[in-house]
Design a protein around this motif. Structure first.
Motif, PDB file in Angstrom:
ATOM      1  N   LEU A 276       0.839  -1.206   0.000  1.00  0.00           N
ATOM      2  CA  LEU A 276       0.000   0.000   0.000  1.00  0.00           C
ATOM      3  C   LEU A 276       0.876   1.259   0.000  1.00  0.00           C
ATOM      4  CD1 LEU A 276      -2.675  -1.195   2.580  1.00  0.00           C
ATOM      5  CD2 LEU A 276      -3.036  -0.836   0.142  1.00  0.00           C
ATOM      6  N   TYR A 277       1.949   1.186   0.742  1.00  0.00           N
ATOM      7  CA  TYR A 277       2.874   2.319   0.830  1.00  0.00           C
ATOM      8  C   TYR A 277       3.455   2.628  -0.551  1.00  0.00           C
ATOM      9  CZ  TYR A 277       7.096   4.859   2.377  1.00  0.00           C
ATOM     10  OH  TYR A 277       8.084   5.778   2.564  1.00  0.00           O
ATOM     11  N   THR A 279       2.278   1.654  -3.466  1.00  0.00           N
ATOM     12  CA  THR A 279       1.204   2.028  -4.392  1.00  0.00           C
ATOM     13  C   THR A 279       0.851   3.503  -4.222  1.00  0.00           C
ATOM     14  OG1 THR A 279       0.357  -0.216  -4.334  1.00  0.00           O
ATOM     15  CG2 THR A 279      -1.165   1.472  -5.075  1.00  0.00           C
ATOM     16  N   ALA A 280       0.795   3.931  -2.959  1.00  0.00           N
ATOM     17  CA  ALA A 280       0.491   5.343  -2.694  1.00  0.00           C
ATOM     18  C   ALA A 280       1.602   6.241  -3.236  1.00  0.00           C
ATOM     19  CB  ALA A 280       0.320   5.559  -1.194  1.00  0.00           C
ATOM     20  N   LEU A 281       2.845   5.821  -3.077  1.00  0.00           N
ATOM     21  CA  LEU A 281       3.970   6.658  -3.505  1.00  0.00           C
ATOM     22  C   LEU A 281       4.040   6.817  -5.016  1.00  0.00           C
ATOM     23  CD1 LEU A 281       6.976   5.584  -1.240  1.00  0.00           C
ATOM     24  CD2 LEU A 281       5.635   7.671  -1.103  1.00  0.00           C
ATOM     25  N   ALA A 283       1.663   5.696  -7.356  1.00  0.00           N
ATOM     26  CA  ALA A 283       0.375   5.711  -8.055  1.00  0.00           C
ATOM     27  C   ALA A 283       0.255   4.577  -9.082  1.00  0.00           C
ATOM     28  CB  ALA A 283       0.142   7.058  -8.735  1.00  0.00           C
ATOM     29  N   ASP A 285      -0.193   0.084  -9.314  1.00  0.00           N
ATOM     30  CA  ASP A 285      -0.486  -1.105  -8.516  1.00  0.00           C
ATOM     31  C   ASP A 285       0.789  -1.931  -8.391  1.00  0.00           C
ATOM     32  OD1 ASP A 285      -1.658  -3.075  -7.117  1.00  0.00           O
ATOM     33  OD2 ASP A 285      -2.963  -3.798  -8.726  1.00  0.00           O
TER      34      ASP A 285
END
Lengths: 363, 270
Positions: A276-277, A279-281, A283, A285
């Motif tokens: 998740l970290y 993916t957030a960084l 953008a 998957d």
């Protein structure tokens, strides 16, 4: 049916019509005599109660006494015979020959009791039987023990057979396992497998496979592996089946011990957070893969970040997590900015782009 | 009537609500208002829909009656009902009727949450009839010049069962709202929370990253409203990490892994 007064202490009741047939002044005597006989046997009392009114009516006290005495005489050797005798005797008293009743009683008494020699024989037989039964009772624990020993020896034979069979399997399996094991772990591996094999050859088969994974995969340190085997041997000592399950990592306890002895932070426990970290960084998957999965080609896809299965760089978990996080951020940066999208046929274009951007020709 | 007048007065905005345009939404709304066309605002939670309506209400000088719709809201709740007052039965106008009579802006927030019978009531207000039938009172209220109907809903988390019917949707001019662009959002957060530009910039960067998780288990991204909350807490002296955890992380998810990853994102900025 009507009943008269109770007779004796057996609770026998004399039929009212029988009592009525006895002259009133003789009724107490009648009841006393019936009671006396009923004390011997209830059924005999019933029969005597039926016959006595007829004898009492004859006003012959000697006859009544003889009747009772002869009935009691037969009753001593067999009560069933005496009931029949009590029923038949009054008729025989009416016969012209007064010896007839006496002879009848003697015959029935003899027939009921049998010859003297016969009783003596039975008694000896009974004694012998009693003696034998005592001996049999004394033998029972020995017989039981013999059966136990027989079962124990049979079970040991079966166990020995199994052990030998598993030892043969171990002999065949160990060399290829050793070949797959990293050389630096081989001495420890052999030492630990020997410990398990001494305790149980079947557990050693499972233990060898599991130790191969634990050591090669660096899931446990050498000290950790030693401790894991020591705990398994304790389990094996208590219960062979459960112990074998432990060595094939088939029990929760075995897995818990691995987790407990594992040094550092396991990727498995934080992979989703890191995913998740990342993916957030960036953008995109992103998938987090362990280096253990490097055999899988898809692990080298553009959106994968490959990390070690354990992070043991620091002593504390938080710092190891930070190390994972830094590695993940690095991987996410490469994904976001296209490091893995590089294609050899586009190299000219990339060089031109870098030239135009930074204004220098490559050396 | 005195009571109603008082309430309408309460809905008049005296002070300009802060609103930073992100596109041509003000011109579009004004055009729709002057053409008498009802407006539908679509967008995620906390992106500024309500603030926009408040701003337009002030800009156009109209009273604003806002109704927060919920699943038990009926047509009677909107238009009004007879109530007992002492010994007599009196008619009590509902918020929609009050707005219609006052010629103000009726704003039905999250309209899909309301019961289906409410759409029957708003339909005659959306076409050229501009009327509000009060069935129980046997009266029809003609909306005066200046009345405007606005509805809003969030397509992101509405279920299929609760979606608006096409016959309703196609009566409105639709305006899409989303989180503002970073530079605009920074300006909004800075102004609303009264914080310096650097903190506002960091908050917006965090929001950008967290919004990337919207298709990975997060139902909605961090709203601008939550960023303003975070800024306000930081402005009150709360440690930025704690302020962000309380406003950006915990309100949007209960998933512990997700919370941890958001905390790590926050930690990249503070």
């Amino acid at each position: 049916m009507t009943f008269g007064p109770a007779v004796g202490n057996v609770g026998m009741y004399v039929a009212r019509e029988l009592l009525a047939s006895v002259p009133e002044e003789k009724r107490p005597t009648y009841l006393a005599l019936v009671s006396q006989i009923a004390d011997l046997k209830y059924q005999l009392g019933v029969e005597v109660a039926r016959q006595l009114p007829r004898l009492l009516a004859e006003q012959d006290t000697d006859l009544v006494a003889r009747y009772l005495q002869q009935v009691q005489e037969v009753a001593k050797v067999g009560w069933k015979s005496s009931v029949e005798v009590a029923k038949q005797l009054p008729d025989l008293y009416d016969a012209p020959d007064p010896n007839l009743a006496r002879a009848y009683v003697d015959i029935i008494t003899g027939a009921t009791s049998g010859r003297d020699g016969e009783d003596a024989g039975s008694s000896e037989l009974q004694s012998e039987l009693d003696r034998l039964e005592v001996e049999i009772r004394e033998m029972e624990p020995k017989i039981q023990r013999a059966q136990e020993l027989k079962s124990l020896l049979a079970s040991r034979d079966r166990r020995d057979e199994k052990r030998k069979k598993h030892a043969v399997e171990l002999a065949s399996v160990l060399p290829p396992v050793l070949a797959r094991l990293r050389p630096r772990y081989r001495p420890l591996f052999l030492e630990l497998v020997q410990q398990i094999a001494d305790a149980d050859s079947e557990a050693a088969l499972d233990g060898a496979d599991t130790l191969l994974d634990l050591l090669n995969g660096e899931r446990l340190s050498q000290d950790g592996a030693r401790e894991w085997v020591a705990r398994g041997l304790q389990v094996l000592d208590k219960n062979a089946e459960v112990g074998r399950g432990y060595f094939r990592l088939g029990s929760k306890y075995a897995l818990d011990v691995v987790e407990e002895l594992r040094e550092g932070l396991a990727l498995r426990g934080v992979a989703r957070i890191l995913k998740l970290y990342a993916t957030a960084l960036c953008a995109r998957d992103v998938a987090i893969r362990s280096t253990q999965e490097m055999y899988s080609l898809e692990a080298f896809g553009a959106d994968h970040i490959v990390l070690p299965p354990d992070m043991r760089y620091f002593d504390d978990e938080e710092s190891n997590f930070t190390a994972y996080k830094v590695a993940t951020a690095h991987g996410a940066g490469r994904i976001e900015f296209g490091t893995y999208d590089f294609r050899i046929d586009e190299i000219d274009e990339v060089v031109k782009h870098l030239e135009s951007r930074y204004g220098r020709s490559p050396a | 009537m005195a009571v109603e007048s008082q309430r309408v007065q309460d809905f008049k905005l005296e002070k300009e609500p802060y609103y930073l345009p992100v596109g041509n939404e003000i011109e579009l709304y004004e055009a729709a208002y002057h053409a008498g066309l009802p407006v539908m605002l679509k967008g995620p939670t906390g992106c500024g829909k309500t603030r926009f309506v408040e701003h337009m209400s002030w800009r156009l000088g109209r009273t604003l009656v806002t109704v927060a719709c919920h699943e038990d809201l009926t047509a009677s709740d909107l238009v009004g009902k007879y109530t007992l007052r002492g010994d007599e039965t009196v008619w009590q106008d509902g918020p929609l009727t009050i707005a219609v009579k006052a010629g103000g802006i009726a704003y039905l927030d999250e309209v899909v949450e309301a019961r289906k019978d409410t759409t029957v009531v708003i339909h005659p207000l959306t076409d050229d009839r501009k009327i509000l039938p009060l069935e129980k009172k046997g009266e029809i209220v003609q909306a005066p010049e200046g009345f405007h109907l606005v509805i809003s809903y969030n397509p992101g988390y509405q279920s299929v069962l609760k979606d608006l019917k096409h016959s309703t949707k196609q009566r409105f001019v639709a305006m899409d709202f989303d989180y503002p662009k970073p530079e605009l959002e920074e300006e909004i957060v800075r102004t609303e929370a009264q914080i310096d530009a650097d903190v506002a910039s960091k908050l917006v960067k965090i929001a950008e990253k967290v919004r990337n998780l919207r298709t990975h288990g997060l139902e909605e991204g961090v709203s601008t409203r939550l960023l303003v909350y975070a800024g306000q807490l930081i402005g009150k002296g709360i440690d930025p990490l704690a302020a962000c955890e309380a406003t950006i992380c915990k309100p949007i998810t209960d998933d512990l892994d997700m919370q941890r990853s958001i905390v790590e994102i926050i930690a990249t900025q503070f």
